[in-house]
Design a protein around this motif. Structure first.
Motif, short mmCIF file in Angstrom:
data_model
loop_
_atom_site.label_atom_id
_atom_site.label_comp_id
_atom_site.label_asym_id
_atom_site.label_seq_id
_atom_site.Cartn_x
_atom_site.Cartn_y
_atom_site.Cartn_z
N ILE A 26 0.85 -1.19 0.00
CA ILE A 26 0.00 0.00 0.00
C ILE A 26 0.89 1.24 0.00
O ILE A 26 1.73 1.41 0.89
N GLY A 27 0.68 2.07 -1.00
CA GLY A 27 1.42 3.33 -1.08
C GLY A 27 0.66 4.40 -0.31
O GLY A 27 -0.53 4.60 -0.53
N ALA A 28 1.36 5.10 0.57
CA ALA A 28 0.69 6.07 1.44
C ALA A 28 1.36 7.43 1.39
O ALA A 28 2.19 7.76 2.25
N PRO A 29 1.01 8.26 0.41
CA PRO A 29 1.54 9.63 0.36
C PRO A 29 0.93 10.46 1.49
O PRO A 29 -0.29 10.55 1.59
N MET A 30 1.78 11.05 2.32
CA MET A 30 1.33 11.84 3.47
C MET A 30 1.73 13.31 3.29
O MET A 30 2.70 13.61 2.62
N PRO A 31 0.99 14.23 3.91
CA PRO A 31 1.24 15.65 3.66
C PRO A 31 2.50 16.20 4.32
O PRO A 31 3.20 17.02 3.74
N SER A 32 2.79 15.74 5.56
CA SER A 32 3.96 16.29 6.26
C SER A 32 4.31 15.43 7.46
O SER A 32 3.48 15.20 8.34
N PHE A 33 5.56 14.99 7.52
CA PHE A 33 6.03 14.26 8.69
C PHE A 33 6.28 15.20 9.87
O PHE A 33 6.46 14.75 11.00
N ALA A 34 6.31 16.51 9.62
CA ALA A 34 6.60 17.48 10.68
C ALA A 34 5.36 17.85 11.49
O ALA A 34 5.48 18.45 12.56
N ASP A 35 4.18 17.51 11.00
CA ASP A 35 2.92 17.87 11.67
C ASP A 35 2.72 16.98 12.89
O ASP A 35 2.64 15.76 12.78
N LYS A 36 2.61 17.60 14.07
CA LYS A 36 2.54 16.83 15.31
C LYS A 36 1.30 15.95 15.38
O LYS A 36 1.38 14.77 15.73
N TRP A 37 0.13 16.52 15.07
CA TRP A 37 -1.08 15.72 15.14
C TRP A 37 -1.04 14.56 14.15
O TRP A 37 -1.42 13.44 14.47
N MET A 38 -0.53 14.84 12.95
CA MET A 38 -0.43 13.79 11.94
C MET A 38 0.48 12.65 12.40
O MET A 38 0.30 11.50 11.99
N SER A 39 1.45 12.95 13.25
CA SER A 39 2.36 11.90 13.69
C SER A 39 1.61 10.77 14.41
O SER A 39 1.99 9.61 14.33
N TYR A 40 0.51 11.12 15.09
CA TYR A 40 -0.29 10.10 15.76
C TYR A 40 -1.10 9.28 14.74
O TYR A 40 -1.31 8.08 14.92
N LEU A 41 -1.52 9.94 13.66
CA LEU A 41 -2.19 9.23 12.58
C LEU A 41 -1.23 8.23 11.95
O LEU A 41 -1.59 7.09 11.67
N PHE A 42 0.03 8.66 11.75
CA PHE A 42 1.03 7.75 11.17
C PHE A 42 1.26 6.55 12.09
O PHE A 42 1.48 5.43 11.63
N GLU A 43 1.22 6.78 13.41
CA GLU A 43 1.38 5.67 14.35
C GLU A 43 0.27 4.65 14.18
O GLU A 43 0.50 3.44 14.29
N GLY A 44 -0.96 5.14 13.91
CA GLY A 44 -2.07 4.23 13.67
C GLY A 44 -1.84 3.38 12.44
O GLY A 44 -2.13 2.17 12.43
N ILE A 45 -1.32 4.00 11.39
CA ILE A 45 -1.00 3.25 10.16
C ILE A 45 0.06 2.20 10.44
O ILE A 45 -0.06 1.03 10.04
N ASN A 46 1.11 2.61 11.14
CA ASN A 46 2.19 1.66 11.45
C ASN A 46 1.73 0.54 12.37
O ASN A 46 2.19 -0.60 12.25
N ASP A 47 0.80 0.86 13.26
CA ASP A 47 0.26 -0.15 14.16
C ASP A 47 -0.45 -1.25 13.36
O ASP A 47 -0.25 -2.45 13.60
N PHE A 48 -1.27 -0.84 12.39
CA PHE A 48 -1.94 -1.82 11.53
C PHE A 48 -0.90 -2.63 10.75
O PHE A 48 -0.99 -3.85 10.65
#
Length: 310
Positions: A26-48
């Motif tokens: 699955i290819g997952a283009p994300m808007p910004s790794f620097a965004d703090k709130w988004m970092s928790y969303l990325f953790e959810g993706i990595n958890d799955f």
């Protein structure tokens, strides 16, 4: 630890570069790794991703650049990924992404930033929270705290045009318009940013000393507002401040300047988006609109919600 995989065009020339032959990619283009709130969303993706050995989810960082995100999408399509999982830099970019995905016959899941109706026609599924619900919950908490007293409100808005900015503000106004004791004194674009909000609120408190409520579209701006209030010598009793997202930083301020926030499950959206993309990659049917509810958070719930980030 969030796993962030930056992919150059030379690297993504074939799907075999990603994983073993039997693994879905699955290819997952994300808007910004620097965004703090988004970092928790990325953790959810990595958890799955960590819980499923038959899938490999690869995230790229667009650094808030739409052209970079489109290039990342092209690279993933060229690599032959089994699905695309995208948090768009902005909702306008969803149409060209959907065209590319549809042309390549690759399922597309959009997360967090809701596209308009015309773009959604070409998207397989959406996972997120209804932004207007956050604005309504937030405003209702303010009404309760005012308890009939006069409310002179300043609204701090995110980047103008973002779906969350539009709908959260709409939800605020929908509630406030029902009360004769509440007046919106000012609306300013704080661009989701703490430092920007601090500067704005410093100026607002001088121009409108009658302001006694600050409603922010997100927690970072709410924190900026309370820091400005402290600089102005105001106490917690002088000003009601409320935000959205229930980030760990905001939760620490609950009861110490921040009166309420509204939990938006970043991890839930990330995990849910990954799960939907995974099912589509396997050829399974999914629901098109997948909502994760917002929840009001008050001081007495601080520990409970901090635990969600552990």
């Amino acid at each position: 630890m969030i796993k962030k995989t930056l992919l150059a065009a030379s690297v993504v020339c074939a799907a075999s570069n990603f994983a073993f032959a039997d693994t879905l990619v699955i290819g997952a283009p994300m808007p910004s790794f620097a965004d703090k709130w988004m970092s928790y969303l990325f953790e959810g993706i990595n958890d799955f991703n960590d819980k499923h050995s038959d899938v490999e989810i690869k995230m790229t960082d667009a650094n808030e650049d739409p052209s970079k995100m489109l290039n990342d999408v092209d690279n993933f399509i060229d690599a032959g990924v089994n699905a695309l999982l995208v948090v768009p830099t902005d909702i306008a970019i969803v149409k060209p992404i959907a065209k590319k995905a549809n042309r390549a016959n690759i399922p597309l899941v959009i997360v967090n930033r809701l596209p308009d109706e015309s773009a959604m026609k070409n998207v397989d599924a959406y996972v997120g929270s209804e932004s207007i619900q956050a604005g309504i919950i937030q405003a209702e908490s303010v009404v309760g705290m005012l308890d009939g007293k006069q409310g002179n409100i300043a609204i701090l808005m995110g980047v103008l045009g973002h779906e969350a900015q539009i709908k959260r503000t709409e939800g605020n106004k929908q509630v406030f318009s029902q009360y004769s004791n509440i007046k919106i004194v000012a609306e300013q674009e704080g661009r989701w940013d703490r430092a920007k909000a601090l500067q704005i609120v410093e100026d607002l408190l001088q121009a409108h000393p009658e302001i006694n409520v600050i409603v922010a579209n997100n927690d970072e701006m709410a924190i900026g507002a309370l820091l400005a209030a402290r600089k102005a010598g105001l106490t917690d009793a002088d000003l009601i401040i409320t935000g959205v997202d229930a980030t760990p930083d905001a939760l620490e301020y609950l009861g110490s300047g921040l009166d309420s926030t509204v939990f938006q499950s970043a991890k839930g959206q990330g995990y849910g988006g990954a799960e939907i993309a995974y099912k589509l990659a396997k050829g399974e049917k999914v629901q098109k609109m997948n909502w994760i509810n917002f929840e009001l958070v008050l001081e007495e719930q601080k520990v409970e919600y901090l635990y969600k980030y552990q």
